[in-house]
Design an enzyme around this catalytic site. Structure first.
Site, PDB file in Angstrom:
ATOM      1  N   GLY A 158       0.827  -1.219   0.000  1.00  0.00           N
ATOM      2  CA  GLY A 158       0.000   0.000   0.000  1.00  0.00           C
ATOM      3  C   GLY A 158       0.847   1.248   0.000  1.00  0.00           C
ATOM      4  CB  ALA A 159       4.229   1.873  -0.894  1.00  0.00           C
ATOM      5  NE  ARG A 163      -4.426   5.642  -2.832  1.00  0.00           N
ATOM      6  CZ  ARG A 163      -5.383   5.530  -1.926  1.00  0.00           C
ATOM      7  NH1 ARG A 163      -5.559   6.485  -1.039  1.00  0.00           N
ATOM      8  NH2 ARG A 163      -6.178   4.489  -1.890  1.00  0.00           N
ATOM      9  CB  VAL A 215      -2.758  -6.988   0.289  1.00  0.00           C
ATOM     10  CG1 VAL A 215      -1.461  -6.349  -0.148  1.00  0.00           C
ATOM     11  CG2 VAL A 215      -3.783  -5.967   0.730  1.00  0.00           C
ATOM     12  CG  ASN A 237       1.005   1.306   4.874  1.00  0.00           C
ATOM     13  OD1 ASN A 237       0.773   2.030   5.844  1.00  0.00           O
ATOM     14  ND2 ASN A 237       0.632   1.647   3.640  1.00  0.00           N
ATOM     15  CE1 TYR A 290      -8.495   0.917   9.408  1.00  0.00           C
ATOM     16  CE2 TYR A 290      -8.791   1.947  11.548  1.00  0.00           C
ATOM     17  CZ  TYR A 290      -8.042   1.759  10.399  1.00  0.00           C
ATOM     18  OH  TYR A 290      -6.839   2.415  10.263  1.00  0.00           O
ATOM     19  CB  THR A 308       1.817  -2.072  19.834  1.00  0.00           C
ATOM     20  OG1 THR A 308       1.365  -3.368  19.416  1.00  0.00           O
ATOM     21  CG2 THR A 308       1.044  -1.019  19.050  1.00  0.00           C
TER      22      THR A 308
HETATM   23  P1  NAP Z   1      -4.571   5.543   2.209  1.00  0.00           P
HETATM   24  O1  NAP Z   1      -4.014   6.894   1.968  1.00  0.00           O
HETATM   25  O2  NAP Z   1      -6.000   5.280   1.929  1.00  0.00           O
HETATM   26  O3  NAP Z   1      -3.669   4.484   1.384  1.00  0.00           O
HETATM   27  C1  NAP Z   1      -3.983   3.117   1.437  1.00  0.00           C
HETATM   28  C2  NAP Z   1      -2.969   2.328   0.660  1.00  0.00           C
HETATM   29  O4  NAP Z   1      -3.350   0.942   0.727  1.00  0.00           O
HETATM   30  C3  NAP Z   1      -2.928   2.693  -0.815  1.00  0.00           C
HETATM   31  O5  NAP Z   1      -1.593   2.654  -1.282  1.00  0.00           O
HETATM   32  C4  NAP Z   1      -3.739   1.581  -1.470  1.00  0.00           C
HETATM   33  O6  NAP Z   1      -3.316   1.270  -2.791  1.00  0.00           O
HETATM   34  C5  NAP Z   1      -3.424   0.396  -0.576  1.00  0.00           C
HETATM   35  N1  NAP Z   1      -4.461  -0.640  -0.668  1.00  0.00           N
HETATM   36  C6  NAP Z   1      -5.754  -0.542  -0.290  1.00  0.00           C
HETATM   37  N2  NAP Z   1      -6.396  -1.683  -0.558  1.00  0.00           N
HETATM   38  C7  NAP Z   1      -5.475  -2.523  -1.120  1.00  0.00           C
HETATM   39  C8  NAP Z   1      -5.531  -3.848  -1.616  1.00  0.00           C
HETATM   40  N3  NAP Z   1      -6.658  -4.566  -1.586  1.00  0.00           N
HETATM   41  N4  NAP Z   1      -4.399  -4.398  -2.118  1.00  0.00           N
HETATM   42  C9  NAP Z   1      -3.249  -3.681  -2.159  1.00  0.00           C
HETATM   43  N5  NAP Z   1      -3.135  -2.420  -1.697  1.00  0.00           N
HETATM   44  C10 NAP Z   1      -4.247  -1.853  -1.190  1.00  0.00           C
HETATM   45  O7  NAP Z   1      -4.342   5.087   3.710  1.00  0.00           O
HETATM   46  P2  NAP Z   1      -3.298   5.604   4.819  1.00  0.00           P
HETATM   47  O8  NAP Z   1      -3.975   6.603   5.637  1.00  0.00           O
HETATM   48  O9  NAP Z   1      -2.008   5.921   4.173  1.00  0.00           O
HETATM   49  O10 NAP Z   1      -3.185   4.303   5.717  1.00  0.00           O
HETATM   50  C11 NAP Z   1      -2.120   3.371   5.600  1.00  0.00           C
HETATM   51  C12 NAP Z   1      -2.232   2.382   6.754  1.00  0.00           C
HETATM   52  O11 NAP Z   1      -2.163   3.092   7.995  1.00  0.00           O
HETATM   53  C13 NAP Z   1      -3.550   1.618   6.784  1.00  0.00           C
HETATM   54  O12 NAP Z   1      -3.326   0.290   7.198  1.00  0.00           O
HETATM   55  C14 NAP Z   1      -4.361   2.365   7.814  1.00  0.00           C
HETATM   56  O13 NAP Z   1      -5.333   1.553   8.415  1.00  0.00           O
HETATM   57  C15 NAP Z   1      -3.276   2.765   8.793  1.00  0.00           C
HETATM   58  N6  NAP Z   1      -3.620   3.901   9.629  1.00  0.00           N
HETATM   59  C16 NAP Z   1      -3.852   5.123   9.097  1.00  0.00           C
HETATM   60  C17 NAP Z   1      -4.169   6.200   9.939  1.00  0.00           C
HETATM   61  C18 NAP Z   1      -4.404   7.576   9.424  1.00  0.00           C
HETATM   62  O14 NAP Z   1      -4.720   8.455  10.245  1.00  0.00           O
HETATM   63  N7  NAP Z   1      -4.253   7.860   8.157  1.00  0.00           N
HETATM   64  C19 NAP Z   1      -4.249   5.988  11.308  1.00  0.00           C
HETATM   65  C20 NAP Z   1      -4.005   4.726  11.820  1.00  0.00           C
HETATM   66  C21 NAP Z   1      -3.684   3.691  10.968  1.00  0.00           C
HETATM   67  P3  NAP Z   1      -4.228   1.584  -4.092  1.00  0.00           P
HETATM   68  O15 NAP Z   1      -4.717   2.978  -3.977  1.00  0.00           O
HETATM   69  O16 NAP Z   1      -3.299   1.363  -5.210  1.00  0.00           O
HETATM   70  O17 NAP Z   1      -5.337   0.603  -4.066  1.00  0.00           O
END
Ligand code: NAP
Length: 248
Positions: free
Chosen positions: A14-15, A17, A64, A90, A155, A238
């Site tokens: 998930g890299a 973005r 994934v 991620n 989630y 963690t």
């Molecule tokens: P995001 O901006 O929505 O990015 C999500 C990433 O995951 C994208 O690169 C996307 O790729 C990929 N992805 C989604 N579904 C996928 C699939 N089925 N197969 C392969 N890749 C997939 O999310 P983020 O905020 O950066 O979050 C990243 C991680 O941190 C997540 O696990 C999230 O739960 C965790 N997190 C985020 C926050 C926050 O505040 N942002 C807080 C706590 C935890 P595509 O676009 O190419 O599909």
């Protein structure tokens, strides 16, 4: 601390973005060869790849949540990158809904994308790491997996599951010097949090003692530490990157 990941292959799922792109950048800045994986954001993945410092980085497109795709892609990554020393699980999604309105498909999709993916990617990576008798896996969970949150039961379950999974595999493979840890981000700027309304953001920020949202770079810095020899005696833990939102 001086991080040096030269000659190390780091896989970040998930890299394309968000946080994953920031983690990929952090490792590339410190000499790693980075495999970025994504599912649908072709242009974003290409631009993340182009932005990485150094050479030898590649992108891999697969879902994934599909174990068969994971197995073949992880095999390809290992072969084409010439190693696999660090895995950052991620990739993740949200599909928020109150329990009475939550469709089974929404439950399944979140659990498959956020949790089963971690099992599948980790299994493939650990196979390689066991032979090498070294390796580090970092799983991105969430403060929501620690506190729960109304409207996010799927989630929260997926993210709490990641913590239990990480502790279990950490115990299975510790004797081979393979370490598994989690990072639990709080409220980090990304597309995921951009979808929150301004009043929702304001309400969350009021609960963050450090008073601001985190950045992908904050999570990347924690990943660099946990994957580095500075964390050689840390496994099954963690690390909270949440501005004090939750203190465990
Ligand atoms: P995001 O901006 O929505 O990015 C999500 C990433 O995951 C994208 O690169 C996307 O790729 C990929 N992805 C989604 N579904 C996928 C699939 N089925 N197969 C392969 N890749 C997939 O999310 P983020 O905020 O950066 O979050 C990243 C991680 O941190 C997540 O696990 C999230 O739960 C965790 N997190 C985020 C926050 C926050 O505040 N942002 C807080 C706590 C935890 P595509 O676009 O190419 O599909």
């Amino acid at each position: 601390m001086n991080f040096d990941f030269s000659n190390k292959v780091v896989v970040v799922t998930g890299a394309s973005r968000g946080i994953g792109a920031g983690i990929a950048k952090g490792f590339a800045d410190h000499g790693a060869k980075v495999a970025i994986t994504f599912n649908s954001s072709n242009d974003a993945a290409q631009s993340t790849l182009n932005s990485l410092k150094g050479s030898g980085h590649k992108s891999f497109k697969f879902d994934v949540s599909k174990p068969d795709q994971v197995e073949s892609a992880m095999g390809r990554i290992h072969e084409e990158m010439g190693g696999l020393e660090v895995l950052i699980n991620n990739a993740g999604i949200t599909k928020d809904q109150l329990i009475l309105r939550m469709k089974p498909e929404d439950w399944d999709q979140v659990l498959e994308t956020n949790l089963r993916s971690v099992f599948a990617c980790t299994k493939s990576a650990v196979k390689v790491m066991l032979k090498a008798r070294q390796g580090s896996v970092i799983n991105i969970t969430s403060v929501i997996g620690q506190t729960g949150n109304g409207g996010q039961s799927n989630y929260a379950a997926s993210k709490a599951g990641i913590i239990g999974f990480t502790k279990s595999i950490a115990q299975e493979v510790a004797s081979r010097q393979i370490r598994l840890n989690c990072i639990a981000p709080g409220f980090i700027q990304s597309d995921m949090t951009d979808s929150l309304t301004e009043p929702q953001k304001k309400a969350i920020l009021e609960k963050v003692p450090l008073g601001s949202m985190g950045e992908a770079q904050d999570v990347a810095n924690a990943c660099l530490f946990l994957a580095s020899p500075f964390a050689r005696y840390i496994t099954g833990q963690t690390l909270n990157v949440n501005g004090g939102l939750y203190m465990s």
